[in-house]
Design a protein around this motif. Sequence first.
Motif, mmCIF file in Angstrom:
data_model
loop_
_atom_site.group_PDB
_atom_site.id
_atom_site.type_symbol
_atom_site.label_atom_id
_atom_site.label_comp_id
_atom_site.label_asym_id
_atom_site.label_seq_id
_atom_site.Cartn_x
_atom_site.Cartn_y
_atom_site.Cartn_z
ATOM 1 N N ASP A 28 0.844 -1.188 0.000
ATOM 2 C CA ASP A 28 0.000 0.000 0.000
ATOM 3 C C ASP A 28 0.880 1.238 0.000
ATOM 4 N N ASP A 29 0.583 2.154 -0.881
ATOM 5 C CA ASP A 29 1.335 3.391 -0.986
ATOM 6 C C ASP A 29 0.492 4.518 -0.403
ATOM 7 N N PRO A 30 1.001 5.243 0.580
ATOM 8 C CA PRO A 30 0.210 6.310 1.188
ATOM 9 C C PRO A 30 -0.182 7.402 0.209
ATOM 10 N N ALA A 31 0.586 7.590 -0.853
ATOM 11 C CA ALA A 31 0.247 8.619 -1.834
ATOM 12 C C ALA A 31 -0.950 8.231 -2.683
ATOM 13 N N ASP A 32 -1.220 6.934 -2.800
ATOM 14 C CA ASP A 32 -2.300 6.460 -3.674
ATOM 15 C C ASP A 32 -3.593 6.116 -2.952
ATOM 16 N N ASN A 33 -3.591 6.084 -1.634
ATOM 17 C CA ASN A 33 -4.766 5.657 -0.876
ATOM 18 C C ASN A 33 -5.404 6.822 -0.135
ATOM 19 N N ASP A 34 -6.739 6.794 -0.049
ATOM 20 C CA ASP A 34 -7.437 7.807 0.740
ATOM 21 C C ASP A 34 -7.205 7.591 2.225
ATOM 22 N N PHE A 35 -7.087 6.332 2.634
ATOM 23 C CA PHE A 35 -6.809 5.998 4.023
ATOM 24 C C PHE A 35 -5.578 5.106 4.048
ATOM 25 N N PHE A 36 -4.720 5.309 5.040
ATOM 26 C CA PHE A 36 -3.484 4.545 5.112
ATOM 27 C C PHE A 36 -3.091 4.353 6.568
ATOM 28 N N ALA A 37 -2.579 3.170 6.875
ATOM 29 C CA ALA A 37 -2.001 2.893 8.189
ATOM 30 C C ALA A 37 -0.852 1.918 7.980
ATOM 31 N N GLY A 38 0.297 2.232 8.550
ATOM 32 C CA GLY A 38 1.442 1.349 8.413
ATOM 33 C C GLY A 38 2.476 1.619 9.483
ATOM 34 N N THR A 39 3.231 0.584 9.841
ATOM 35 C CA THR A 39 4.280 0.701 10.850
ATOM 36 C C THR A 39 5.640 0.645 10.166
ATOM 37 N N TYR A 40 6.451 1.639 10.446
ATOM 38 C CA TYR A 40 7.814 1.725 9.934
ATOM 39 C C TYR A 40 8.758 1.471 11.100
ATOM 40 N N PHE A 61 4.167 4.496 13.833
ATOM 41 C CA PHE A 61 2.897 4.070 13.252
ATOM 42 C C PHE A 61 2.297 5.280 12.557
ATOM 43 N N VAL A 62 2.152 5.198 11.239
ATOM 44 C CA VAL A 62 1.689 6.312 10.421
ATOM 45 C C VAL A 62 0.255 6.046 9.984
ATOM 46 N N THR A 63 -0.600 7.052 10.162
ATOM 47 C CA THR A 63 -1.978 6.951 9.677
ATOM 48 C C THR A 63 -2.321 8.194 8.877
ATOM 49 N N LYS A 64 -3.055 7.996 7.812
ATOM 50 C CA LYS A 64 -3.609 9.106 7.039
ATOM 51 C C LYS A 64 -5.027 9.274 7.543
ATOM 52 N N ALA A 66 -8.881 11.243 8.022
ATOM 53 C CA ALA A 66 -10.046 11.359 7.142
ATOM 54 C C ALA A 66 -9.923 12.390 6.029
ATOM 55 N N SER A 67 -9.208 13.461 6.231
ATOM 56 C CA SER A 67 -9.141 14.486 5.192
ATOM 57 C C SER A 67 -8.360 14.020 3.974
ATOM 58 N N ALA A 68 -7.639 12.903 4.099
ATOM 59 C CA ALA A 68 -6.831 12.305 3.031
ATOM 60 C C ALA A 68 -5.614 13.144 2.670
ATOM 61 N N THR A 69 -5.324 14.203 3.419
ATOM 62 C CA THR A 69 -4.095 14.966 3.202
ATOM 63 C C THR A 69 -3.289 15.109 4.482
ATOM 64 N N LYS A 70 -3.874 14.789 5.617
ATOM 65 C CA LYS A 70 -3.191 14.953 6.901
ATOM 66 C C LYS A 70 -2.793 13.604 7.479
ATOM 67 N N TYR A 71 -1.608 13.574 8.071
ATOM 68 C CA TYR A 71 -1.044 12.355 8.624
ATOM 69 C C TYR A 71 -0.746 12.513 10.099
ATOM 70 N N ASN A 72 -0.834 11.397 10.813
ATOM 71 C CA ASN A 72 -0.423 11.319 12.219
ATOM 72 C C ASN A 72 0.749 10.352 12.309
ATOM 73 N N PHE A 73 1.725 10.688 13.143
ATOM 74 C CA PHE A 73 2.907 9.864 13.354
ATOM 75 C C PHE A 73 2.992 9.534 14.837
ATOM 76 N N ARG A 74 2.801 8.258 15.192
ATOM 77 C CA ARG A 74 2.878 7.809 16.585
ATOM 78 C C ARG A 74 4.196 7.059 16.774
#
Length: 130
Positions: A28-40, A61-64, A66-74
């Motif tokens: 899954d590529d965060p640039a191509d998805n409306d919603f994204f969650a992944g652990t780096y 842990f990165v999540t995109k 609801a706005s599909a442009t803002k990300y959270n980094f935990r």
Amino acid sequence: MKNVIKILGVFMLVMFTAISFTSCSNDDDPADNDFFAGTYKGSISYNDGSTTNSTDNGEVFVTKIASATKYNFRFSNGIPDLNGLEFEKQGDNSLVMVGSNALVYVRIDNNELKMFYTADGKTWTANATR
């Protein structure tokens, strides 16, 4: 009739499980998805001027959201989270932070997270992969 209901229930459970596992693929590529969650996983650090916290075995842990442009980094290891960072897609599979400057560099794709982010005298860094 009871057997048909049991078989249908088992089939639905198997389908739900299969969909759950495939929806969180490392491809899954965060640039191509409306919603994204992944652990780096990799090297992360934080410095607020008086304390430094760093590890070579950390997680982000990165999540995109609801706005599909803002990300959270935990971050792991007691490093404060970064929430609501806004990005825009430029070209294929590239995300560029909106309003970035010389003190901010964040690059994220399906395999890699690279971050150097400063705000209010605090610095977060990450060099991690999925």
